[in-house]
Scaffold this motif. Structure first.
Motif, PDB file in Angstrom:
ATOM      1  N   LYS A 167       7.209   6.570  -5.915  1.00 27.30           N
ATOM      2  CA  LYS A 167       5.871   5.985  -5.772  1.00 27.30           C
ATOM      3  C   LYS A 167       5.907   4.674  -4.976  1.00 27.30           C
ATOM      4  CE  LYS A 167       1.479   5.885  -7.081  1.00 27.30           C
ATOM      5  NZ  LYS A 167       0.526   6.645  -6.306  1.00 27.30           N
TER       6      LYS A 167
ATOM      7  N   ARG B 204       2.152   7.383   9.670  1.00 26.53           N
ATOM      8  CA  ARG B 204       2.526   8.125   8.457  1.00 26.53           C
ATOM      9  C   ARG B 204       2.522   9.632   8.722  1.00 26.53           C
ATOM     10  NH1 ARG B 204      -1.039   4.281   5.988  1.00 26.53           N
ATOM     11  NH2 ARG B 204      -2.547   5.926   5.527  1.00 26.53           N
TER      12      ARG B 204
ATOM     13  N   GLU C 242       6.063   5.356  -1.281  1.00 24.17           N
ATOM     14  CA  GLU C 242       4.741   5.813  -0.826  1.00 24.17           C
ATOM     15  C   GLU C 242       3.791   4.637  -0.632  1.00 24.17           C
ATOM     16  OE1 GLU C 242       2.929   8.888  -3.247  1.00 24.17           O
ATOM     17  OE2 GLU C 242       4.911   9.761  -3.632  1.00 24.17           O
TER      18      GLU C 242
END
Length: 154
Positions: free
Chosen positions: A66, A81, A69
């Motif tokens: 996470k 991205r 990200e």
């Protein structure tokens, strides 16, 4: 003659002490405390911050998860991205690092461009080899390019 003998004994004793490491005082120090500085308005600092945080995240438990990200969302443009996800699927490697593992160290160097910041990233890997990437960031402070060449030479 007595003074010559005394000088020889002193020289011999000093030589033995040096050879055996005796009587030496440590005059070299490890240096002062290291400092790292930067400022949020500086693009090179932001690029270095991104790579430091990203490599820390990828080195930790769960291989980034996470946190990685969130770093992508915060530091990278939406277009980059998307490009990185395509690159990763094609190459089976991390697009930010352009590798399947994590470097043991990195260095960020300002390459000096006029209309945006181009930084050279040098990774050092566990076996001592080095690889280089070029990262581009405009004044808007979101990285828009990661590759082996700058945007002018992609």
């Amino acid at each position: 003659m007595n003074s010559t003998r005394t000088i020889r004994r002193t020289a011999l004793a000093a030589g033995l002490a040096l050879a055996l490491g005796l009587g030496m005082t440590a005059t070299a120090s490890a240096g002062g405390p290291r400092t790292v500085s930067g400022k949020p308005s500086d693009a090179v600092t932001r690029i270095a911050d991104f790579y430091g945080a990203y490599i820390d995240a990828q080195s930790g438990p769960g291989n980034g998860g996470k946190l990685a990200e969130e770093l992508w969302k915060y530091y990278l443009t939406a277009d980059l991205r998307k490009q990185l996800k395509v690159w990763e699927a094609k190459n089976n490697a991390d697009g930010v690092l352009r590798a399947q593992n994590v470097p043991v160290s990195w260095k960020v160097t300002d390459n000096g461009t006029a209309n945006h910041t181009e930084a050279g990233i040098t990774f050092t890997w566990g076996d001592g080899t080095k690889t280089k990437l070029v990262v581009d960031m405009p004044r808007g402070y979101k990285i828009f390019h990661i590759g082996t060449k700058g945007t002018s030479g992609s």
